[in-house]
Design an enzyme around this catalytic site. Structure first.
Site, PDB file in Angstrom:
ATOM      1  N   ARG A 193       0.857  -1.211   0.000  1.00 56.10           N
ATOM      2  CA  ARG A 193       0.000   0.000   0.000  1.00 56.10           C
ATOM      3  C   ARG A 193       0.885   1.251   0.000  1.00 56.10           C
ATOM      4  NH1 ARG A 193      -3.069  -3.214   3.769  1.00 56.10           N
ATOM      5  NH2 ARG A 193      -2.183  -2.080   5.534  1.00 56.10           N
ATOM      6  N   LYS A 237     -10.977  16.539   3.181  1.00 57.55           N
ATOM      7  CA  LYS A 237     -12.144  16.109   2.399  1.00 57.55           C
ATOM      8  C   LYS A 237     -13.134  15.343   3.275  1.00 57.55           C
ATOM      9  CE  LYS A 237     -13.037  11.952   0.042  1.00 57.55           C
ATOM     10  NZ  LYS A 237     -12.861  10.964  -1.021  1.00 57.55           N
ATOM     11  N   GLU A 267     -17.853  17.481  -0.259  1.00 57.11           N
ATOM     12  CA  GLU A 267     -18.163  16.461  -1.273  1.00 57.11           C
ATOM     13  C   GLU A 267     -19.555  15.870  -1.089  1.00 57.11           C
ATOM     14  OE1 GLU A 267     -15.265  13.307  -1.677  1.00 57.11           O
ATOM     15  OE2 GLU A 267     -16.464  12.243  -3.148  1.00 57.11           O
ATOM     16  N   LYS A 318     -16.587  19.247  -4.327  1.00 57.09           N
ATOM     17  CA  LYS A 318     -16.297  18.006  -5.067  1.00 57.09           C
ATOM     18  C   LYS A 318     -17.607  17.266  -5.315  1.00 57.09           C
ATOM     19  CE  LYS A 318     -13.614  13.790  -4.971  1.00 57.09           C
ATOM     20  NZ  LYS A 318     -12.263  13.271  -4.840  1.00 57.09           N
TER      21      LYS A 318
END
Ligand code: 13P
Length: 410
Positions: free
Chosen positions: A99, A189, A232, A275
Protein backbone atom coordinates in the site's frame (compact mmCIF):
# COMPACT_ATOMS: atom_id res chain seq x y z
CA UNK A 1 -21.36 35.07 6.84
CA UNK A 2 -21.99 35.22 3.13
CA UNK A 3 -25.55 36.43 3.21
CA UNK A 4 -24.76 39.26 5.61
CA UNK A 5 -21.36 40.03 4.16
CA UNK A 6 -21.10 43.76 3.52
CA UNK A 7 -19.90 44.52 0.02
CA UNK A 8 -19.02 47.98 -1.06
CA UNK A 9 -17.48 49.43 -4.17
CA UNK A 10 -13.99 50.72 -3.67
CA UNK A 11 -11.15 51.67 -5.97
CA UNK A 12 -8.41 51.44 -3.34
CA UNK A 13 -7.26 48.87 -0.77
CA UNK A 14 -8.45 49.44 2.76
CA UNK A 15 -6.21 49.45 5.81
CA UNK A 16 -5.07 45.99 6.81
CA UNK A 17 -5.78 44.46 3.43
CA UNK A 18 -2.91 42.36 2.06
CA UNK A 19 -0.96 43.82 -0.85
CA UNK A 20 -1.63 40.74 -2.97
CA UNK A 21 -5.10 40.42 -4.46
CA UNK A 22 -7.02 38.09 -2.20
CA UNK A 23 -8.99 35.29 -3.79
CA UNK A 24 -12.17 36.94 -2.56
CA UNK A 25 -11.42 40.00 -4.65
CA UNK A 26 -10.47 37.66 -7.48
CA UNK A 27 -13.77 35.83 -7.34
CA UNK A 28 -15.61 39.12 -7.16
CA UNK A 29 -13.80 40.41 -10.22
CA UNK A 30 -14.57 37.13 -12.01
CA UNK A 31 -18.25 37.92 -11.44
CA UNK A 32 -17.77 41.51 -12.54
CA UNK A 33 -15.99 40.30 -15.66
CA UNK A 34 -18.86 37.96 -16.42
CA UNK A 35 -21.37 40.74 -16.04
CA UNK A 36 -19.25 43.02 -18.24
CA UNK A 37 -18.48 45.40 -15.36
CA UNK A 38 -15.01 46.66 -14.58
CA UNK A 39 -15.50 48.20 -11.11
CA UNK A 40 -13.39 46.55 -8.40
CA UNK A 41 -15.50 45.03 -5.65
CA UNK A 42 -14.02 44.81 -2.19
CA UNK A 43 -15.36 42.19 0.20
CA UNK A 44 -15.38 43.13 3.87
CA UNK A 45 -15.57 40.32 6.42
CA UNK A 46 -18.40 40.76 8.86
CA UNK A 47 -18.83 37.35 10.44
CA UNK A 48 -16.96 36.90 13.71
CA UNK A 49 -15.81 33.50 12.50
CA UNK A 50 -14.22 34.98 9.38
CA UNK A 51 -12.82 38.12 11.01
CA UNK A 52 -11.15 36.26 13.87
CA UNK A 53 -9.76 33.36 11.86
CA UNK A 54 -5.95 33.70 11.60
CA UNK A 55 -5.84 31.17 8.74
CA UNK A 56 -8.24 32.95 6.44
CA UNK A 57 -5.77 34.47 3.97
CA UNK A 58 -3.70 31.30 3.86
CA UNK A 59 -6.80 29.21 3.19
CA UNK A 60 -7.98 31.54 0.42
CA UNK A 61 -4.56 31.31 -1.20
CA UNK A 62 -4.54 27.50 -0.84
CA UNK A 63 -7.99 27.15 -2.37
CA UNK A 64 -7.04 29.47 -5.24
CA UNK A 65 -3.82 27.52 -5.81
CA UNK A 66 -5.57 24.16 -5.91
CA UNK A 67 -8.14 25.61 -8.32
CA UNK A 68 -5.42 26.86 -10.72
CA UNK A 69 -6.70 26.51 -14.28
CA UNK A 70 -5.28 23.49 -16.04
CA UNK A 71 -4.78 21.58 -12.79
CA UNK A 72 -6.77 19.19 -10.64
CA UNK A 73 -6.59 16.91 -7.63
CA UNK A 74 -5.24 13.38 -7.39
CA UNK A 75 -7.63 11.61 -5.01
CA UNK A 76 -5.69 8.80 -3.36
CA UNK A 77 -7.43 8.63 0.00
CA UNK A 78 -8.84 5.14 -0.32
CA UNK A 79 -9.00 3.32 2.98
CA UNK A 80 -6.64 0.39 3.48
CA UNK A 81 -9.54 -1.99 2.85
CA UNK A 82 -10.41 -0.38 -0.51
CA UNK A 83 -6.75 -0.08 -1.51
CA UNK A 84 -6.30 -3.74 -0.64
CA UNK A 85 -9.15 -4.79 -2.92
CA UNK A 86 -7.71 -2.79 -5.77
CA UNK A 87 -4.22 -4.19 -5.28
CA UNK A 88 -5.55 -7.72 -5.16
CA UNK A 89 -7.52 -7.11 -8.37
CA UNK A 90 -4.20 -6.80 -10.24
CA UNK A 91 -2.53 -9.66 -8.39
CA UNK A 92 -0.65 -7.63 -5.78
CA UNK A 93 -0.66 -8.85 -2.19
CA UNK A 94 -2.37 -6.39 0.16
CA UNK A 95 -0.03 -5.43 2.97
CA UNK A 96 1.31 -2.24 4.55
CA UNK A 97 4.39 -2.23 2.30
CA UNK A 98 2.51 -2.70 -1.01
CA UNK A 99 0.00 0.00 0.00
CA UNK A 100 2.90 2.36 0.79
CA UNK A 101 4.75 1.47 -2.44
CA UNK A 102 1.61 2.13 -4.48
CA UNK A 103 1.39 5.65 -3.01
CA UNK A 104 5.10 6.19 -3.58
CA UNK A 105 4.71 5.27 -7.23
CA UNK A 106 2.01 7.92 -7.69
CA UNK A 107 3.48 10.69 -5.54
CA UNK A 108 6.96 10.48 -7.05
CA UNK A 109 5.83 10.46 -10.69
CA UNK A 110 8.23 12.99 -12.22
CA UNK A 111 6.50 16.20 -13.33
CA UNK A 112 3.16 15.40 -11.65
CA UNK A 113 2.90 19.00 -10.42
CA UNK A 114 2.42 20.24 -13.99
CA UNK A 115 -1.13 18.89 -13.88
CA UNK A 116 -1.90 18.19 -10.23
CA UNK A 117 -2.26 20.92 -7.62
CA UNK A 118 -3.57 18.91 -4.66
CA UNK A 119 -3.45 15.34 -3.42
CA UNK A 120 -5.96 13.80 -1.01
CA UNK A 121 -4.29 11.25 1.22
CA UNK A 122 -5.51 8.56 3.59
CA UNK A 123 -4.24 9.42 7.07
CA UNK A 124 -1.59 6.66 7.21
CA UNK A 125 0.18 8.17 4.22
CA UNK A 126 0.26 11.73 5.53
CA UNK A 127 2.72 10.31 8.05
CA UNK A 128 4.50 7.96 5.65
CA UNK A 129 7.64 8.25 3.49
CA UNK A 130 9.31 6.92 0.39
CA UNK A 131 11.48 3.82 0.69
CA UNK A 132 14.43 6.21 0.83
CA UNK A 133 12.88 7.99 3.82
CA UNK A 134 11.56 11.22 2.23
CA UNK A 135 8.20 12.16 3.79
CA UNK A 136 5.39 12.05 1.23
CA UNK A 137 4.29 15.56 2.24
CA UNK A 138 7.73 16.85 1.22
CA UNK A 139 7.67 14.94 -2.07
CA UNK A 140 4.34 16.53 -2.94
CA UNK A 141 5.18 20.03 -1.77
CA UNK A 142 8.34 20.01 -3.90
CA UNK A 143 6.09 19.56 -6.95
CA UNK A 144 3.79 22.37 -5.84
CA UNK A 145 1.12 19.85 -4.85
CA UNK A 146 -0.80 20.66 -1.66
CA UNK A 147 -1.16 17.66 0.68
CA UNK A 148 -4.73 16.99 1.80
CA UNK A 149 -6.37 14.50 4.12
CA UNK A 150 -9.54 12.43 4.20
CA UNK A 151 -11.26 13.75 7.32
CA UNK A 152 -14.37 11.59 7.51
CA UNK A 153 -14.37 8.11 8.96
CA UNK A 154 -16.88 6.54 6.60
CA UNK A 155 -20.62 6.03 6.66
CA UNK A 156 -23.32 4.57 8.81
CA UNK A 157 -26.85 3.66 7.90
CA UNK A 158 -29.42 6.29 8.79
CA UNK A 159 -32.12 4.69 10.94
CA UNK A 160 -35.56 4.85 9.41
CA UNK A 161 -34.31 5.06 5.83
CA UNK A 162 -33.99 2.39 3.19
CA UNK A 163 -30.24 1.95 3.67
CA UNK A 164 -29.29 5.59 3.16
CA UNK A 165 -26.20 6.80 4.98
CA UNK A 166 -24.81 9.58 7.14
CA UNK A 167 -21.10 10.35 7.15
CA UNK A 168 -19.22 9.91 10.42
CA UNK A 169 -16.19 11.68 11.86
CA UNK A 170 -17.16 14.85 13.73
CA UNK A 171 -15.94 13.52 17.12
CA UNK A 172 -12.57 15.12 17.95
CA UNK A 173 -12.36 16.52 14.43
CA UNK A 174 -10.90 19.83 15.66
CA UNK A 175 -8.05 18.06 17.49
CA UNK A 176 -7.38 15.87 14.46
CA UNK A 177 -7.34 18.90 12.13
CA UNK A 178 -4.74 20.60 14.33
CA UNK A 179 -2.51 17.51 14.11
CA UNK A 180 -2.98 17.20 10.34
CA UNK A 181 -2.12 20.87 9.88
CA UNK A 182 1.09 20.38 11.93
CA UNK A 183 1.97 17.43 9.71
CA UNK A 184 1.62 19.57 6.57
CA UNK A 185 -1.95 19.03 5.37
CA UNK A 186 -3.62 22.21 4.12
CA UNK A 187 -6.95 20.84 2.96
CA UNK A 188 -9.39 18.13 3.97
CA UNK A 189 -12.14 16.11 2.40
CA UNK A 190 -15.47 14.84 3.71
CA UNK A 191 -17.60 12.62 1.48
CA UNK A 192 -21.36 12.48 1.83
CA UNK A 193 -23.20 9.97 -0.33
CA UNK A 194 -26.76 10.48 -1.55
CA UNK A 195 -28.50 7.79 -3.53
CA UNK A 196 -31.15 7.69 -6.23
CA UNK A 197 -32.75 4.28 -5.85
CA UNK A 198 -34.71 4.38 -9.13
CA UNK A 199 -37.09 6.56 -11.13
CA UNK A 200 -38.97 8.81 -8.71
CA UNK A 201 -36.92 7.51 -5.77
CA UNK A 202 -34.44 10.23 -4.91
CA UNK A 203 -32.67 10.72 -1.59
CA UNK A 204 -34.96 11.21 1.39
CA UNK A 205 -35.25 14.61 3.04
CA UNK A 206 -33.71 13.01 6.13
CA UNK A 207 -30.61 12.00 4.19
CA UNK A 208 -30.33 15.36 2.43
CA UNK A 209 -30.65 17.35 5.66
CA UNK A 210 -28.37 15.10 7.71
CA UNK A 211 -25.61 15.07 5.10
CA UNK A 212 -25.81 18.83 4.48
CA UNK A 213 -25.51 19.36 8.22
CA UNK A 214 -22.50 17.03 8.49
CA UNK A 215 -20.74 18.74 5.59
CA UNK A 216 -21.34 22.20 7.05
CA UNK A 217 -20.13 21.26 10.55
CA UNK A 218 -17.05 19.57 9.12
CA UNK A 219 -16.30 22.55 6.84
CA UNK A 220 -16.60 24.98 9.74
CA UNK A 221 -14.28 22.89 11.95
CA UNK A 222 -11.75 22.46 9.13
CA UNK A 223 -11.67 26.21 8.47
CA UNK A 224 -11.38 26.95 12.18
CA UNK A 225 -8.17 24.90 12.15
CA UNK A 226 -6.63 26.16 8.92
CA UNK A 227 -7.66 23.40 6.51
CA UNK A 228 -9.52 24.25 3.30
CA UNK A 229 -12.55 21.95 3.30
CA UNK A 230 -13.41 20.04 0.17
CA UNK A 231 -17.14 19.69 0.45
CA UNK A 232 -18.16 16.46 -1.27
CA UNK A 233 -21.86 15.82 -1.72
CA UNK A 234 -21.91 12.86 -4.10
CA UNK A 235 -25.20 11.94 -5.71
CA UNK A 236 -23.77 8.57 -6.52
CA UNK A 237 -23.94 6.76 -9.84
CA UNK A 238 -25.90 3.59 -9.20
CA UNK A 239 -28.17 0.95 -10.65
CA UNK A 240 -31.59 1.95 -11.92
CA UNK A 241 -33.17 3.38 -15.03
CA UNK A 242 -33.58 6.92 -13.71
CA UNK A 243 -32.91 9.70 -16.18
CA UNK A 244 -30.22 12.36 -16.32
CA UNK A 245 -32.98 14.92 -15.65
CA UNK A 246 -33.69 13.17 -12.36
CA UNK A 247 -30.03 13.21 -11.36
CA UNK A 248 -29.89 16.91 -12.21
CA UNK A 249 -33.03 17.56 -10.17
CA UNK A 250 -31.75 15.69 -7.10
CA UNK A 251 -28.26 17.12 -7.40
CA UNK A 252 -29.72 20.62 -7.48
CA UNK A 253 -31.76 19.87 -4.40
CA UNK A 254 -28.79 18.39 -2.56
CA UNK A 255 -26.33 21.19 -3.41
CA UNK A 256 -28.80 23.93 -2.57
CA UNK A 257 -29.30 22.41 0.90
CA UNK A 258 -25.55 22.04 1.34
CA UNK A 259 -24.91 25.72 0.54
CA UNK A 260 -27.75 26.83 2.71
CA UNK A 261 -26.17 25.01 5.64
CA UNK A 262 -22.65 26.21 4.78
CA UNK A 263 -24.01 29.74 5.02
CA UNK A 264 -25.80 29.02 8.29
CA UNK A 265 -22.48 27.82 9.76
CA UNK A 266 -20.52 30.87 8.53
CA UNK A 267 -18.30 28.80 6.27
CA UNK A 268 -16.31 31.19 4.07
CA UNK A 269 -17.03 30.16 0.52
CA UNK A 270 -13.90 31.51 -1.14
CA UNK A 271 -11.89 29.21 1.13
CA UNK A 272 -13.65 25.97 0.23
CA UNK A 273 -13.60 23.67 -2.78
CA UNK A 274 -16.55 21.63 -4.00
CA UNK A 275 -16.30 18.01 -5.07
CA UNK A 276 -19.59 16.97 -6.64
CA UNK A 277 -20.76 14.31 -9.08
CA UNK A 278 -21.39 15.01 -12.72
CA UNK A 279 -25.04 14.53 -13.69
CA UNK A 280 -25.42 11.10 -15.31
CA UNK A 281 -28.40 8.81 -15.89
CA UNK A 282 -28.71 5.60 -13.84
CA UNK A 283 -26.68 2.61 -14.92
CA UNK A 284 -29.70 0.86 -16.43
CA UNK A 285 -30.81 3.88 -18.48
CA UNK A 286 -29.44 4.66 -21.94
CA UNK A 287 -26.10 6.44 -21.52
CA UNK A 288 -25.87 10.21 -21.99
CA UNK A 289 -23.53 11.91 -24.42
CA UNK A 290 -20.82 14.24 -23.07
CA UNK A 291 -22.85 17.19 -24.42
CA UNK A 292 -25.90 16.07 -22.40
CA UNK A 293 -23.80 15.52 -19.28
CA UNK A 294 -22.32 18.99 -19.73
CA UNK A 295 -25.71 20.60 -20.30
CA UNK A 296 -27.29 19.22 -17.13
CA UNK A 297 -24.19 19.46 -14.98
CA UNK A 298 -23.38 23.08 -15.82
CA UNK A 299 -27.03 24.06 -15.43
CA UNK A 300 -27.05 22.49 -11.97
CA UNK A 301 -23.81 24.22 -10.99
CA UNK A 302 -24.91 27.62 -12.28
CA UNK A 303 -28.15 27.33 -10.32
CA UNK A 304 -26.61 26.30 -7.04
CA UNK A 305 -22.89 27.06 -6.64
CA UNK A 306 -21.93 30.63 -5.71
CA UNK A 307 -19.24 32.25 -7.85
CA UNK A 308 -17.13 32.80 -4.73
CA UNK A 309 -16.17 29.09 -4.70
CA UNK A 310 -12.83 28.90 -6.57
CA UNK A 311 -12.99 25.32 -7.82
CA UNK A 312 -15.49 22.61 -8.65
CA UNK A 313 -13.47 19.40 -8.63
CA UNK A 314 -15.61 16.58 -9.99
CA UNK A 315 -15.15 13.04 -8.77
CA UNK A 316 -14.95 10.34 -11.42
CA UNK A 317 -17.54 8.36 -9.51
CA UNK A 318 -17.34 5.16 -11.57
CA UNK A 319 -17.09 6.71 -15.03
CA UNK A 320 -14.46 5.13 -17.24
CA UNK A 321 -11.15 6.95 -17.51
CA UNK A 322 -11.91 8.20 -21.02
CA UNK A 323 -15.51 9.12 -20.17
CA UNK A 324 -14.23 11.22 -17.24
CA UNK A 325 -11.95 13.18 -19.56
CA UNK A 326 -14.51 13.57 -22.38
CA UNK A 327 -17.17 14.79 -19.97
CA UNK A 328 -14.78 17.26 -18.35
CA UNK A 329 -13.85 18.58 -21.79
CA UNK A 330 -17.55 18.95 -22.68
CA UNK A 331 -18.24 20.80 -19.42
CA UNK A 332 -15.52 23.32 -20.17
CA UNK A 333 -16.70 23.72 -23.77
CA UNK A 334 -20.23 24.33 -22.52
CA UNK A 335 -19.17 26.88 -19.91
CA UNK A 336 -15.89 28.49 -21.04
CA UNK A 337 -16.36 31.55 -18.82
CA UNK A 338 -17.41 29.65 -15.72
CA UNK A 339 -16.74 31.63 -12.53
CA UNK A 340 -15.15 28.57 -10.93
CA UNK A 341 -12.51 26.22 -12.31
CA UNK A 342 -14.45 23.23 -13.63
CA UNK A 343 -11.89 20.55 -12.98
CA UNK A 344 -11.18 17.13 -11.54
CA UNK A 345 -10.50 15.37 -8.28
CA UNK A 346 -10.27 11.90 -9.74
CA UNK A 347 -9.41 8.70 -7.94
CA UNK A 348 -10.32 5.75 -10.11
CA UNK A 349 -10.03 7.72 -13.37
CA UNK A 350 -6.36 8.47 -12.63
CA UNK A 351 -5.46 5.25 -10.90
CA UNK A 352 -7.07 2.32 -12.73
CA UNK A 353 -4.72 1.98 -15.73
CA UNK A 354 -1.77 3.18 -13.66
CA UNK A 355 -2.31 0.34 -11.21
CA UNK A 356 -2.83 -2.27 -13.93
CA UNK A 357 0.37 -1.12 -15.62
CA UNK A 358 2.36 -1.41 -12.40
CA UNK A 359 0.86 -4.71 -11.23
CA UNK A 360 3.28 -4.65 -8.30
CA UNK A 361 6.36 -5.24 -10.50
CA UNK A 362 9.46 -3.11 -10.11
CA UNK A 363 10.21 -3.29 -13.84
CA UNK A 364 6.83 -1.59 -14.58
CA UNK A 365 7.38 1.29 -12.14
CA UNK A 366 8.39 3.95 -14.66
CA UNK A 367 5.84 2.88 -17.28
CA UNK A 368 3.09 3.17 -14.66
CA UNK A 369 4.26 6.64 -13.61
CA UNK A 370 4.18 7.69 -17.27
CA UNK A 371 0.60 6.45 -17.56
CA UNK A 372 -0.40 8.46 -14.50
CA UNK A 373 1.23 11.54 -15.98
CA UNK A 374 -0.55 11.05 -19.34
CA UNK A 375 -3.92 10.60 -17.62
CA UNK A 376 -3.34 13.73 -15.54
CA UNK A 377 -2.25 15.62 -18.67
CA UNK A 378 -5.39 14.56 -20.57
CA UNK A 379 -7.60 15.85 -17.76
CA UNK A 380 -5.57 19.03 -17.50
CA UNK A 381 -6.20 19.63 -21.22
CA UNK A 382 -9.89 18.89 -20.70
CA UNK A 383 -10.02 21.47 -17.90
CA UNK A 384 -8.66 24.01 -20.36
CA UNK A 385 -11.15 22.85 -22.99
CA UNK A 386 -8.24 21.68 -25.17
CA UNK A 387 -8.40 17.89 -24.99
CA UNK A 388 -8.17 16.32 -28.45
CA UNK A 389 -7.27 12.66 -27.71
CA UNK A 390 -6.37 9.92 -28.20
CA UNK A 391 -6.91 8.93 -24.60
CA UNK A 392 -4.03 7.25 -22.77
CA UNK A 393 -6.28 4.59 -21.20
CA UNK A 394 -6.88 1.38 -23.17
CA UNK A 395 -10.63 2.10 -23.28
CA UNK A 396 -11.76 0.02 -20.33
CA UNK A 397 -15.35 0.36 -19.22
CA UNK A 398 -16.90 1.83 -16.13
CA UNK A 399 -15.08 1.43 -12.83
CA UNK A 400 -17.94 0.68 -10.52
CA UNK A 401 -18.39 0.06 -6.85
CA UNK A 402 -17.16 -3.53 -6.90
CA UNK A 403 -13.70 -2.25 -6.11
CA UNK A 404 -14.84 -0.03 -3.26
CA UNK A 405 -15.63 -1.02 0.28
CA UNK A 406 -19.19 -0.40 1.38
CA UNK A 407 -19.75 1.28 4.73
CA UNK A 408 -16.18 2.18 5.60
CA UNK A 409 -16.04 4.83 2.93
CA UNK A 410 -13.65 5.41 0.14
P1 13P B 1 -13.39 8.61 -7.68
O1 13P B 1 -12.83 9.57 -8.68
O2 13P B 1 -12.81 7.24 -7.76
O3 13P B 1 -14.88 8.63 -7.61
O4 13P B 1 -12.86 9.08 -6.26
C1 13P B 1 -12.93 10.37 -5.92
C2 13P B 1 -13.20 10.46 -4.49
O5 13P B 1 -12.37 10.92 -3.74
C3 13P B 1 -14.51 10.03 -3.99
O6 13P B 1 -14.61 10.25 -2.64
Amino acid sequence: MQHTMAMRLSSSRGAGMPAARSSSSRSSSRCAARAGRTTAVKVVATSRFEASNPFMEEMRATAAHIATRGKGILASDESNATTGKRLESVGVENNAETRRAWRELMYTAPGLGQYISGCIMFEDFLYSSTAAGVPFVDVLRKEGIVPGIKADTGMQTLPGTDGETATQGLDNLGTKCKEWYKQGARFAKWRAVLRIAGPGQGPSTTAIMENAHGLARYAQIAQENGLVPIVEPEVTLGPGSYSIEETAYWSERVYSHVFRLLNEYNVVLDAILLKPNMCLPGLDAPPATPAEVAKYTTRTMLRTIPAAVPGIHFLSGGMSEEESTLNLQALNEACPNAPWSLTFSYGRALQATTLKTWAGKQENWEAAQKVLLSLAAANSQAQLGQYKGPHPSPGGGRILQALRTGGAGK
